[in-house]
Enzyme design. Structure first.
Site, PDB file in Angstrom:
ATOM      1  N   ASP A  37     -25.631 -14.192  15.741  1.00 53.60           N
ATOM      2  CA  ASP A  37     -25.490 -14.870  17.035  1.00 53.60           C
ATOM      3  C   ASP A  37     -26.834 -15.393  17.559  1.00 53.60           C
ATOM      4  OD1 ASP A  37     -22.850 -13.859  16.865  1.00 53.60           O
ATOM      5  OD2 ASP A  37     -23.471 -12.012  17.868  1.00 53.60           O
ATOM      6  N   GLU A 202     -15.283 -18.957  19.600  1.00 55.68           N
ATOM      7  CA  GLU A 202     -16.446 -18.283  20.181  1.00 55.68           C
ATOM      8  C   GLU A 202     -17.652 -19.214  20.082  1.00 55.68           C
ATOM      9  OE1 GLU A 202     -15.427 -13.612  19.156  1.00 55.68           O
ATOM     10  OE2 GLU A 202     -16.876 -14.683  17.931  1.00 55.68           O
TER      11      GLU A 202
END
Length: 458
Positions: A37, A202
């Site tokens: 991420d 996401e």
């Protein structure tokens, strides 16, 4: 499950593994650790990578602590300690990069499944909560996981437009305007972005280039992660134009690059870069990669070519590195066949040879056998050499290490060179001393016995 397999297949007893070193020439993955991420941003002459720390072997039931990797050249990365101390013992994931407003830096990590705001005087922190703490009685998330309009309050991305108005985007296509204080959300502005493709999503990415607003979003997950996009010439909230070729990043089976997931886009002038997690190690054992992003004349994004080589926009600042002839270790963990989650075409076997710590790649590592309680790693420089510095990039550096480092001219008589008896959380661990040596031996005292890279400088 992976941990159990490794434990069952570990070596019993010690064996000496010696092998010649060869450099790979690849820049991907960029950081010597398991992280995901990523949000990369440049402040001044320094790049910062805010990310999730992986590699703690319990999936999403645990999370590594918040550490901040930084680099001057996008090639040599380091961190020292924790930059958000209050979140050290929490479930910490997917922080956005911070934005600067009125001499303060605001950033938006996911902690304990909700999005929070943290503030600092520097992009390197330390960051603190503007109010409350992480106790159940005194917690003030900006956005809870069960967010409005069917969205999911994780994976924040912040965008400040040319008029200085701030916007927040989050998972499952959530969006809204931040208030001028940067620590509260204008709840009347919350909406769900309409996209060409449905399904779970996401890692939103929002940026502006030459008057065009780009909205990137993930689809699916694991090895099947892809990034899609759309764009607007009006505002960050649209109305959007849906390009015919809207999938810009997906698995490349031929290159064995899997699941380009949650990342960000940053740029140096008009050179744009796509940063992403790569899922090819399975589970929460991901790594960070960078590849070039290019545009067509009409502003549409060209499909991104995912590569092992990656990008090298700046000359490396690391100089005077000594060539290491060979390495040996007291033991080596057996090879491990990476299991697939959704894509059977993945064909990766992790090896843990001592050579891996000398190959110049952040994608390979040496690991000692599980039962090796006094693991050692020894290198041969080939001849007696004047050295000044040693950099050790340990496996699982965010949990900390203690070690001893010795040198020798004959491989038999050893003298202390460096190390420390107390656990320190950093990477790399640096030892500096001017000596003449042919051999260096590292002995692990505490922490995971393994190395991503081991470098010697003259």
């Amino acid at each position: 499950m992976i941990k159990k397999i490794l434990l069952l297949t570990c070596l019993f007893g010690f064996s000496i593994q010696s092998i010649q070193a060869q450099k790979t020439g690849n820049n991907n993955p960029i950081i010597p650790d398991l992280i995901a991420d990523p949000s990369i941003v440049q402040f001044g002459d320094t790049f910062y990578c805010y990310a999730t720390t992986d590699g703690y072997n319990a999936g999403l039931a645990t999370a590594g602590p918040p550490v901040l990797w930084s680099s001057k050249d996008l090639k040599n990365w380091s961190f020292n300690g924790f930059y958000f101390p209050a979140a050290e013992k929490q479930l910490f994931w997917a922080p956005s990069y911070p934005v600067k407003v009125k001499d303060k830096y605001y950033y938006y990590p996911t902690v304990n499944h909700d999005i929070y705001v943290a503030v600092a005087d520097s992009p390197a922190g330390p960051f603190t909560l503007p109010k409350g703490d992480f106790s159940k009685e005194n917690t003030f998330p900006l956005l809870k996981m069960d967010a409005p309009k069917g969205t999911k309050g994780i994976d924040a991305d912040v965008f400040i437009d040319d008029d200085q108005k701030p916007y927040l985007f989050w998972a499952q296509r959530g969006a809204g305007r931040l208030n001028p204080d940067m620590i509260s959300l204008d709840t009347t502005s919350i909406l769900k972005i309409s996209t060409k493709r449905g399904g779970y999503s996401e890692g939103p990415i929002v940026f502006k280039r030459k008057g065009i607003y780009y909205y990137l979003y993930t689809l699916s997950g694991h090895e099947n992660y892809v990034y899609a996009y759309q764009y607007s010439k009006v505002s960050p909230f649209g109305p959007f134009i849906y390009p015919e070729e809207d999938i810009i990043a997906k698995t490349d089976v031929k290159e064995q690059i899997y699941g380009p997931g949650h990342g960000n886009v940053f740029h140096i002038k008009d050179d744009y870069y796509f940063t992403y997690l790569e899922f090819g190690r399975s589970s929460t054992n991901r790594q960070v990669w960078i590849d070039k992003m290019e545009f067509n004349e009409d502003g549409t994004i060209k499909p991104i070519r995912l590569t092992n080589k990656g990008v090298d926009p700046f000359p490396s600042l690391a100089k005077n590195e000594v060539a290491i002839q060979s390495a040996e270790a007291s033991s080596t963990l057996p090879d491990f066949k990476v299991p697939y989650v959704k894509d059977k075409t993945i064909n990766r076997t992790e090896t843990y040879s001592p050579q891996n710590a000398l190959d110049g790649s952040n994608g390979t590592r040496w690991l000692a056998a599980t039962k090796d309680s006094t693991a050692t790693f020894t290198v041969n420089l080939g001849k007696k050499t004047a050295i000044k510095k040693v950099a050790s990039y340990f496996v699982k550096p965010t949990a900390g290490h203690a070690y001893e480092l010795a040198y020798s001219v004959d491989g038999k008589n050893w003298k202390p060179y460096g190390g420390h008896a107390e656990i320190k959380v950093q990477s790399p661990h640096i030892d500096e001393r001017s000596v003449k040596a042919q051999y260096l031996k590292l002995t692990f005292l505490k922490g995971t016995s393994g190395l991503w890279e081991f470098k010697v400088y003259k």
